[in-house]
Design a protein around this motif. Sequence first.
Motif, short mmCIF file in Angstrom:
data_model
loop_
_atom_site.label_atom_id
_atom_site.label_comp_id
_atom_site.label_asym_id
_atom_site.label_seq_id
_atom_site.Cartn_x
_atom_site.Cartn_y
_atom_site.Cartn_z
N LEU A 1 0.81 -1.22 0.00
CA LEU A 1 0.00 0.00 0.00
C LEU A 1 0.85 1.27 0.00
CD1 LEU A 1 -2.57 -1.39 2.50
CD2 LEU A 1 -3.17 -0.58 0.23
N ARG A 2 2.15 1.10 0.19
CA ARG A 2 3.05 2.25 0.34
C ARG A 2 2.92 3.24 -0.82
NH1 ARG A 2 8.03 2.16 3.30
NH2 ARG A 2 7.91 -0.10 3.38
N GLU A 3 2.99 2.71 -2.04
CA GLU A 3 3.04 3.59 -3.22
C GLU A 3 1.70 4.25 -3.54
OE1 GLU A 3 5.94 4.35 -4.36
OE2 GLU A 3 6.88 2.85 -3.04
N ALA A 4 0.66 3.87 -2.82
CA ALA A 4 -0.65 4.49 -3.08
C ALA A 4 -0.66 5.96 -2.62
CB ALA A 4 -1.75 3.71 -2.39
N PHE A 5 0.16 6.28 -1.65
CA PHE A 5 0.33 7.69 -1.24
C PHE A 5 1.64 8.21 -1.84
CE2 PHE A 5 -2.23 8.07 3.03
CZ PHE A 5 -3.38 8.28 2.31
N SER A 6 1.54 9.15 -2.75
CA SER A 6 2.75 9.76 -3.31
C SER A 6 2.90 11.16 -2.72
CB SER A 6 2.62 9.82 -4.83
OG SER A 6 1.38 10.40 -5.18
N PRO A 7 4.04 11.83 -2.89
CA PRO A 7 4.20 13.16 -2.32
C PRO A 7 3.06 14.09 -2.73
CG PRO A 7 6.30 12.37 -3.11
CD PRO A 7 5.27 11.35 -3.52
N GLY A 8 2.46 14.74 -1.75
CA GLY A 8 1.36 15.67 -2.02
C GLY A 8 -0.02 15.05 -1.92
N SER A 9 -0.11 13.71 -1.84
CA SER A 9 -1.44 13.08 -1.82
C SER A 9 -2.09 13.13 -0.44
CB SER A 9 -1.36 11.64 -2.32
OG SER A 9 -0.43 10.91 -1.56
N HIS A 10 -1.29 13.19 0.61
CA HIS A 10 -1.85 13.32 1.95
C HIS A 10 -0.82 14.02 2.82
CE1 HIS A 10 -4.75 12.65 5.02
NE2 HIS A 10 -3.99 11.86 5.75
N ALA A 11 -1.27 14.73 3.85
CA ALA A 11 -0.32 15.50 4.66
C ALA A 11 -0.94 15.90 5.98
CB ALA A 11 0.11 16.76 3.90
N SER A 12 -0.09 16.30 6.91
CA SER A 12 -0.53 16.84 8.19
C SER A 12 0.58 17.77 8.69
CB SER A 12 -0.76 15.70 9.18
OG SER A 12 -0.86 16.21 10.49
N THR A 13 0.25 19.01 8.97
CA THR A 13 1.28 19.98 9.39
C THR A 13 2.03 19.49 10.63
OG1 THR A 13 0.05 21.83 8.50
CG2 THR A 13 1.67 22.34 10.22
N PHE A 14 1.26 19.08 11.64
CA PHE A 14 1.88 18.70 12.91
C PHE A 14 2.28 17.22 12.99
CE2 PHE A 14 -0.81 22.32 14.55
CZ PHE A 14 0.24 23.14 14.92
N GLY A 15 1.71 16.40 12.09
CA GLY A 15 1.85 14.95 12.22
C GLY A 15 3.29 14.50 12.41
N GLY A 16 3.56 13.81 13.52
CA GLY A 16 4.89 13.26 13.78
C GLY A 16 5.94 14.34 13.99
N ASN A 17 5.58 15.48 14.53
CA ASN A 17 6.60 16.53 14.74
C ASN A 17 7.61 16.06 15.80
OD1 ASN A 17 6.01 17.49 17.35
ND2 ASN A 17 5.43 19.53 16.65
N PRO A 18 8.76 16.70 15.90
CA PRO A 18 9.83 16.14 16.74
C PRO A 18 9.42 15.85 18.19
CG PRO A 18 10.72 17.85 15.33
CD PRO A 18 9.23 17.86 15.12
N VAL A 19 8.60 16.72 18.78
CA VAL A 19 8.21 16.50 20.18
C VAL A 19 7.26 15.30 20.29
CG1 VAL A 19 7.10 17.49 22.21
CG2 VAL A 19 8.54 18.93 20.76
N ALA A 20 6.24 15.26 19.42
CA ALA A 20 5.30 14.14 19.44
C ALA A 20 6.04 12.83 19.14
CB ALA A 20 4.18 14.36 18.42
#
Length: 396
Positions: free
Chosen positions: A261-280
């Motif tokens: 399923l990895r290649e189903a999301f390409s750059p720009g297809s999904h995103a989150s500003t805060f998702g996985g930020n260094p503190v989280a």
Amino acid sequence: MAQSALFPTYSRYPINLVKGHGSWLWDDQGNRYLDFMSGLAVTNLGHAPEKVKQKVKEQLDELWHVSNLFQIPQQEQAAQLLTEVSCADAVFFCNSGAEANEAAIKLARRYHQKIKGVDRYEVITFEQSFHGRTLATLTATGQQKVKDGFLPLPAGFKTVPLYDMDALQEAIGPHTAAIMIEMIQAEGGVYPVEPEFVQELSKLCQAQGLLLIIDEVQTGMGRTGSWFAHQQYGIEPDIFTVAKGIASGLPAGAMLAKDYLREAFSPGSHASTFGGNPVAAASVIATLETMKEENTPQKAAEAGAYLVERLKAALDGQPFVKDIRGMGLLIGIECAEPVAELVAAGQKNKLLFVTAGPNVIRLLPNLHVSHEEIDQAVDTLAAIITTHTSKEEAKL
Ligand SMILES: *Cc1c(COP(=O)(O)O)cnc(C)c1O
């Protein structure tokens, strides 16, 4: 009191908690409470777990936030650790359970439409399920009350009764993309789903080219006695979602999937500003490392068995108690009548727990809870139930 500046989306208890450590919380009056709700299955390692606190503090001293347009080694490591304890190969970080489920739904659609080149978009879910409060995830949720007043709902969802294979077969059509299910319907009343059904579902998905999505937002991160609840069902989902307990109380969520399923999301297809930020991400890493070192899922399994044994002994012969069920430390006590008054009585007696539907008490202690703390909670609960039933009898 002056009117609150907040939307009245919660009916809040009249308690102001100001400090937490391990299984214990303190209010602004100096009262100490035994916490058997863990912020709704979030503080799985107890309040302020030392190693997580240290790691987050160190990260706060270095760097708080950087865009996902840059390398984020903490996020890489957090993802690596999650894949090591699960069947997943790829991780997308977001900030909540609903967002993780949104990502799962989007991935399922995109996989069929971009990789397979088929017009599949529909997700089938089950009655009494809970998947979140965004428009897509409340549509996926199998409970009418979360949909009231929010019409029109997004297209592309169907809900069928749990265990009804005929209804499920009938619901599957040329546009079906995925089936989404919880291993324990937690919000729906703490109902563990029967393993035979889950195994049949997994086979059905494979046979028909559908993706199996498991919502582990509440059941994941050791809560049920394994890293993820589906690991006790002998199946591997294509996609699963995690949030609540993943970062010990910092806001984080993740959508995890198999390699194909990895290649189903390409750059720009999904995103989150805060998702996985260094503190989280630092908090996710420290949470996972602590869980590995402490053998937390195993501890949850043992403590859960002890809790159920103690509950059964203490509540035996209580006609008010209809059933005690669950997995690990996600336990439901089904009662003959609504239990809201018992929650209030618990708070008076300095024991915090929640409900799951009107008649079910839900117990969610942290996964390192001690036998002494379990004994104390069970004694308090048994006393509350006895008092409640004798009061009800006096009314007759
Ligand atoms: C809590 C929960 C969600 C929603 O998570 P949020 O972080 O509140 O968006 C989704 N699914 C399940 C099973 C949950 O328990």
